[in-house]
Write an enzyme that holds these catalytic residues in place. Structure first.
Site, PDB file in Angstrom:
ATOM      1  N   ARG A   1       6.177   1.921   4.149  1.00 26.31           N
ATOM      2  CA  ARG A   1       7.379   1.660   3.360  1.00 26.31           C
ATOM      3  C   ARG A   1       7.479   2.554   2.120  1.00 26.31           C
ATOM      4  NH1 ARG A   1       6.044  -2.951   5.846  1.00 26.31           N
ATOM      5  NH2 ARG A   1       4.631  -3.565   4.186  1.00 26.31           N
TER       6      ARG A   1
ATOM      7  N   GLU B   1      -8.723  -8.285   3.243  1.00 27.95           N
ATOM      8  CA  GLU B   1      -9.220  -9.654   3.153  1.00 27.95           C
ATOM      9  C   GLU B   1     -10.276  -9.891   4.247  1.00 27.95           C
ATOM     10  OE1 GLU B   1      -6.007 -12.404   3.097  1.00 27.95           O
ATOM     11  OE2 GLU B   1      -7.337 -14.141   2.830  1.00 27.95           O
TER      12      GLU B   1
HETATM   13  P1  AMP Z   1      -2.517  -4.297  -1.380  1.00 27.22           P
HETATM   14  O1  AMP Z   1      -3.370  -3.180  -0.872  1.00 27.22           O
HETATM   15  O2  AMP Z   1      -3.180  -5.644  -1.258  1.00 27.22           O
HETATM   16  O3  AMP Z   1      -2.001  -4.037  -2.775  1.00 27.22           O
HETATM   17  O4  AMP Z   1      -1.273  -4.408  -0.396  1.00 27.22           O
HETATM   18  C1  AMP Z   1      -0.186  -3.563  -0.563  1.00 27.22           C
HETATM   19  C2  AMP Z   1       0.342  -3.075   0.755  1.00 27.22           C
HETATM   20  O5  AMP Z   1       0.542  -4.138   1.669  1.00 27.22           O
HETATM   21  C3  AMP Z   1       1.677  -2.414   0.526  1.00 27.22           C
HETATM   22  O6  AMP Z   1       1.708  -1.196   1.265  1.00 27.22           O
HETATM   23  C4  AMP Z   1       2.691  -3.415   1.053  1.00 27.22           C
HETATM   24  O7  AMP Z   1       3.649  -2.765   1.846  1.00 27.22           O
HETATM   25  C5  AMP Z   1       1.916  -4.408   1.875  1.00 27.22           C
HETATM   26  N1  AMP Z   1       2.142  -5.811   1.475  1.00 27.22           N
HETATM   27  C6  AMP Z   1       1.195  -6.686   1.044  1.00 27.22           C
HETATM   28  N2  AMP Z   1       1.706  -7.900   0.800  1.00 27.22           N
HETATM   29  C7  AMP Z   1       3.028  -7.822   1.066  1.00 27.22           C
HETATM   30  C8  AMP Z   1       4.128  -8.755   0.988  1.00 27.22           C
HETATM   31  N3  AMP Z   1       3.972 -10.027   0.595  1.00 27.22           N
HETATM   32  N4  AMP Z   1       5.366  -8.305   1.316  1.00 27.22           N
HETATM   33  C9  AMP Z   1       5.553  -7.014   1.709  1.00 27.22           C
HETATM   34  N5  AMP Z   1       4.564  -6.111   1.811  1.00 27.22           N
HETATM   35  C10 AMP Z   1       3.311  -6.486   1.500  1.00 27.22           C
END
Ligand code: AMP
Length: 171
Positions: free
Chosen positions: A59, A96
């Site tokens: 995205r 996770e």
């Molecule tokens: P993180 O590495 O945990 O910061 O997760 C971020 C990545 O996961 C990003 O590329 C987001 O597109 C996706 N992501 C994680 N949680 C969500 C959510 N609740 N809604 C949309 N995309 C998410």
């Protein structure tokens, strides 16, 4: 003028039960929403002499090139493993359950180039931190991070160190 948050669609139980998905496609589909988001990134980072804007698959790809264009910078994709055709650098990061990897072309950023990393959303910050490691690994200078959405409870920005972290919308 509508608040930027009102352009985000919240989809419960996607991609699996219990997850509330913040969908930026509704923001990007709206002419004013898209313009407001890109203009805010431009306002936040113009004058920071950005050479390259990184978009994180998938995205981040949807708007990072537009942000790069407005900042007079180039665009560099950070992708999931096995997608980039030439020599790559790889960074692993924890999920996770288990781990994942991101890759970038080894020659996409030259030593000393100033880099902005953008993605749709920051949750735990693991994905963005891995992209930052790729930048540092090739000698790039990380200027900051830009996200459309930040899930503040997860404190992802605490993992991103000293760099400037900007999010347009917070939950
Ligand atoms: P993180 O590495 O945990 O910061 O997760 C971020 C990545 O996961 C990003 O590329 C987001 O597109 C996706 N992501 C994680 N949680 C969500 C959510 N609740 N809604 C949309 N995309 C998410």
């Amino acid at each position: 003028m509508q608040d930027l948050k009102s352009y985000i669609r919240e989809v419960p139980d996607f991609p699996k039960p219990g997850i509330l998905f913040y969908d930026i496609s509704t923001l990007l589909a709206d002419p004013l929403g898209l313009r407001m988001a890109v203009d805010r990134f431009d306002w936040l980072f113009a004058g920071r002499e950005i050479d390259k804007v990184i978009g994180i698959e998938s995205r981040g790809f949807m708007f990072a090139p537009t942000v790069a264009y407005t900042l007079h910078a180039g665009f560099v994709p950070v992708r999931k493993p096995g997608k980039l055709p030439a020599a790559t650098v790889t960074q692993e990061y924890d999920l996770e359950y288990g781990s994942d990897k991101v890759e970038m072309h080894a020659d996409a950023i030259r030593p000393g180039e100033r880099v902005l990393i953008v993605d749709d959303l920051i949750a735990t910050g693991g994905t963005a931190a891995a992209a930052a490691e790729l930048v540092r690994g090739v000698g790039g200078e990380l200027v900051g991070f830009g996200f459309i959405v930040e899930l503040t409870l997860l404190a992802g920005r605490d993992r991103l160190g000293e760099a400037n972290v900007e999010a347009l919308i917070q939950y």
